[in-house]
Design a protein around this motif. Structure first.
Motif, PDB file in Angstrom:
ATOM      1  N   ILE A 162       0.837  -1.206   0.000  1.00 25.87           N
ATOM      2  CA  ILE A 162       0.000   0.000   0.000  1.00 25.87           C
ATOM      3  C   ILE A 162       0.872   1.256   0.000  1.00 25.87           C
ATOM      4  O   ILE A 162       0.559   2.245  -0.665  1.00 25.87           O
ATOM      5  CB  ILE A 162      -0.953  -0.003   1.213  1.00 25.87           C
ATOM      6  CG1 ILE A 162      -1.933  -1.176   1.116  1.00 25.87           C
ATOM      7  CG2 ILE A 162      -1.710   1.318   1.309  1.00 25.87           C
ATOM      8  CD1 ILE A 162      -2.874  -1.305   2.290  1.00 25.87           C
ATOM      9  N   MET A 163       1.977   1.212   0.747  1.00 25.29           N
ATOM     10  CA  MET A 163       2.888   2.367   0.756  1.00 25.29           C
ATOM     11  C   MET A 163       3.424   2.662  -0.643  1.00 25.29           C
ATOM     12  O   MET A 163       3.494   3.824  -1.068  1.00 25.29           O
ATOM     13  CB  MET A 163       4.046   2.109   1.716  1.00 25.29           C
ATOM     14  CG  MET A 163       3.683   2.253   3.181  1.00 25.29           C
ATOM     15  SD  MET A 163       5.122   2.090   4.249  1.00 25.29           S
ATOM     16  CE  MET A 163       6.057   3.561   3.834  1.00 25.29           C
ATOM     17  N   GLN A 164       3.767   1.609  -1.352  1.00 25.09           N
ATOM     18  CA  GLN A 164       4.290   1.793  -2.710  1.00 25.09           C
ATOM     19  C   GLN A 164       3.212   2.356  -3.636  1.00 25.09           C
ATOM     20  O   GLN A 164       3.472   3.244  -4.460  1.00 25.09           O
ATOM     21  CB  GLN A 164       4.803   0.460  -3.251  1.00 25.09           C
ATOM     22  CG  GLN A 164       5.534   0.575  -4.576  1.00 25.09           C
ATOM     23  CD  GLN A 164       6.167  -0.733  -4.998  1.00 25.09           C
ATOM     24  OE1 GLN A 164       5.947  -1.766  -4.370  1.00 25.09           O
ATOM     25  NE2 GLN A 164       6.945  -0.695  -6.063  1.00 25.09           N
ATOM     26  N   GLU A 165       2.000   1.826  -3.482  1.00 30.79           N
ATOM     27  CA  GLU A 165       0.893   2.303  -4.315  1.00 30.79           C
ATOM     28  C   GLU A 165       0.602   3.781  -4.075  1.00 30.79           C
ATOM     29  O   GLU A 165       0.278   4.525  -5.005  1.00 30.79           O
ATOM     30  CB  GLU A 165      -0.369   1.477  -4.040  1.00 30.79           C
ATOM     31  CG  GLU A 165      -0.293   0.045  -4.553  1.00 30.79           C
ATOM     32  CD  GLU A 165      -1.486  -0.782  -4.119  1.00 30.79           C
ATOM     33  OE1 GLU A 165      -2.341  -0.241  -3.368  1.00 30.79           O
ATOM     34  OE2 GLU A 165      -1.581  -1.958  -4.514  1.00 30.79           O
ATOM     35  N   LYS A 166       0.740   4.222  -2.813  1.00 31.23           N
ATOM     36  CA  LYS A 166       0.451   5.609  -2.460  1.00 31.23           C
ATOM     37  C   LYS A 166       1.671   6.517  -2.593  1.00 31.23           C
ATOM     38  O   LYS A 166       1.579   7.724  -2.358  1.00 31.23           O
ATOM     39  CB  LYS A 166      -0.095   5.683  -1.027  1.00 31.23           C
ATOM     40  CG  LYS A 166      -1.466   5.029  -0.848  1.00 31.23           C
ATOM     41  CD  LYS A 166      -1.945   5.161   0.579  1.00 31.23           C
ATOM     42  CE  LYS A 166      -3.340   4.572   0.761  1.00 31.23           C
ATOM     43  NZ  LYS A 166      -4.378   5.338   0.024  1.00 31.23           N
ATOM     44  N   LEU A 168       4.455   6.516  -0.662  1.00 30.53           N
ATOM     45  CA  LEU A 168       4.856   6.991   0.663  1.00 30.53           C
ATOM     46  C   LEU A 168       6.216   6.429   1.049  1.00 30.53           C
ATOM     47  O   LEU A 168       6.550   5.293   0.711  1.00 30.53           O
ATOM     48  CB  LEU A 168       3.831   6.557   1.714  1.00 30.53           C
ATOM     49  CG  LEU A 168       2.386   7.035   1.530  1.00 30.53           C
ATOM     50  CD1 LEU A 168       1.491   6.384   2.567  1.00 30.53           C
ATOM     51  CD2 LEU A 168       2.298   8.554   1.623  1.00 30.53           C
ATOM     52  N   ALA A 182      -3.366   8.267   8.864  1.00 34.51           N
ATOM     53  CA  ALA A 182      -3.186   6.874   8.443  1.00 34.51           C
ATOM     54  C   ALA A 182      -3.914   5.937   9.405  1.00 34.51           C
ATOM     55  O   ALA A 182      -3.783   6.060  10.624  1.00 34.51           O
ATOM     56  CB  ALA A 182      -1.708   6.530   8.387  1.00 34.51           C
ATOM     57  N   LEU A 212      -3.114   0.459   7.440  1.00 34.63           N
ATOM     58  CA  LEU A 212      -1.822   0.633   6.775  1.00 34.63           C
ATOM     59  C   LEU A 212      -0.655   0.253   7.681  1.00 34.63           C
ATOM     60  O   LEU A 212       0.404  -0.145   7.207  1.00 34.63           O
ATOM     61  CB  LEU A 212      -1.696   2.091   6.324  1.00 34.63           C
ATOM     62  CG  LEU A 212      -0.440   2.514   5.571  1.00 34.63           C
ATOM     63  CD1 LEU A 212      -0.181   1.621   4.376  1.00 34.63           C
ATOM     64  CD2 LEU A 212      -0.570   3.966   5.134  1.00 34.63           C
TER      65      LEU A 212
END
Length: 360
Positions: A162-166, A168, A182, A212
């Protein structure tokens, strides 16, 4: 009979005669020392079973603390003939049921906040140098009622996918957790210490990818890592979050333990705190209680994160924690929702609980 056979028979006969002439004198001369050696090997001041109940308050990153204690028991049983340590791993509910039936153990492996001092005897023992303030939590009015031998800790786990998708990075996510932007889950007290905001979700929310980030213990992180290794789950990373931990295991002598068993129990405690035995705890991903010469190192990310933040742990006072635990979680829940008074109450209680150590 051939000549060679006659020579062999004659030599054997001569050897037997020499043995029969000399052995009585040797045995008589050494009878006392041989008797003393035998008595030292076979006679103990107590012979029988010494019961140890292992009441685990948490699980190691991998393996079993109960099995680790059983190995310690087996080593001492070899040393003391006729003395047996019966190690039973039981749950807290099992313990409560047994106590209601009037059953007791000779000594206990117990978690922080397990019982009050009425269930234990004072321990007169010089302890080695401990990590952080671990030597202090089981002291009461100048007496020691429990010996810490192992600890674990908490990590901040984040969903890498999810971090990669966003888009971050960790600094950005840390700021979002502290501002409440978050969604996070897990242990509320640890979240408060980290500075998080917002109502935390259940621990399962992170494993179900509904949050997250999560503040989880080493065992939970280990189970998730093993799930990923088996081709299930999702990629995640773990980071240090605090040196505060309530995941500590102690050894204590039961209030009803007989005096003749006490020396053996004390020897068990000293053995468990030995350098080699403590160092073996790292194979389970646990923090040794004593300041071992070996560096706290692990190839596992979750354990490395715990070792980084928990090499000098801040541990709450054991018996006071039993009285404070419910209020701590209540205050943490309100503080995460923005209640400033609850946050002050939590901070004051934590300061009182971990005297002698700083929470980082």
């Amino acid at each position: 009979m051939q000549g060679r056979e006659k020579m062999i028979c004659a030599a054997m006969t001569l050897a037997i005669i020499v043995f029969m002439v000399l052995s009585p004198g040797y045995i008589a001369a050494n009878r006392q020392s041989l008797t003393q050696q035998y008595r030292q090997q076979s006679t103990e001041s107590y012979q029988g079973i010494i019961s140890l109940w292992h009441i685990a308050g948490f699980k190691a990153y991998r393996g079993s603390m109960g099995a680790w204690l059983e190995k310690a028991a087996a080593a001492l049983e070899k040393k003391h003939r006729g003395v047996y340590f019966e190690v039973e791993s039981i749950t807290l509910s099992d313990y409560m049921a047994r106590r209601e039936r009037g059953e007791k153990a000779d000594f206990y492996s117990f978690p922080l906040g397990w019982e009050y001092i009425e269930e234990l005897q004072p321990i007169d023992m010089t302890m080695p140098e401990m990590r952080g303030n671990m030597a202090d939590p089981c002291r009461y009015r100048g007496s020691t009622y429990g010996i810490p031998y192992a600890a674990s800790g908490y990590v901040l786990a984040v969903n890498s996918r999810i971090m990669q998708e966003k888009g971050l990075d960790m600094d950005m996510l840390s700021g979002m957790i502290r501002s409440g932007e978050a969604k996070m889950s897990g242990n509320g007290i640890i979240a408060c210490i980290y500075g998080a905001k917002g109502e935390p979700g259940e621990a399962e929310d992170f494993s179900n990818e509904k949050s997250l980030a999560a503040f989880i213990d080493a065992r939970a992180a280990g189970e998730m890592e093993r799930k990923v290794q088996s081709g299930k789950g999702f990629p995640f990373e773990t980071f240090p979050c605090t040196n505060y931990t309530d995941l500590v295991q102690y050894l204590g002598i039961g209030s009803g333990a007989e005096e003749e068993k006490r020396d053996y129990i004390m020897e068990f405690m000293q053995y468990v705190l030995s350098e080699d035995k403590q160092q073996n705890l790292m194979e389970l991903g646990l923090i040794p209680a004593i300041a071992t010469k070996a560096q706290l190192e692990s190839e596992t990310h979750a354990v490395s994160a715990i070792y980084e933040s928990g090499s000098q742990p801040a541990v709450p006072q054991c018996f006071l924690y039993a009285a404070y635990e419910d209020q701590l979680y209540q205050s943490a829940g309100k503080a995460l929702s923005g209640d400033e008074n609850a946050k002050k109450d939590l901070d004051l209680r934590l300061m009182e609980l971990v005297q002698g150590a700083g929470i980082k």
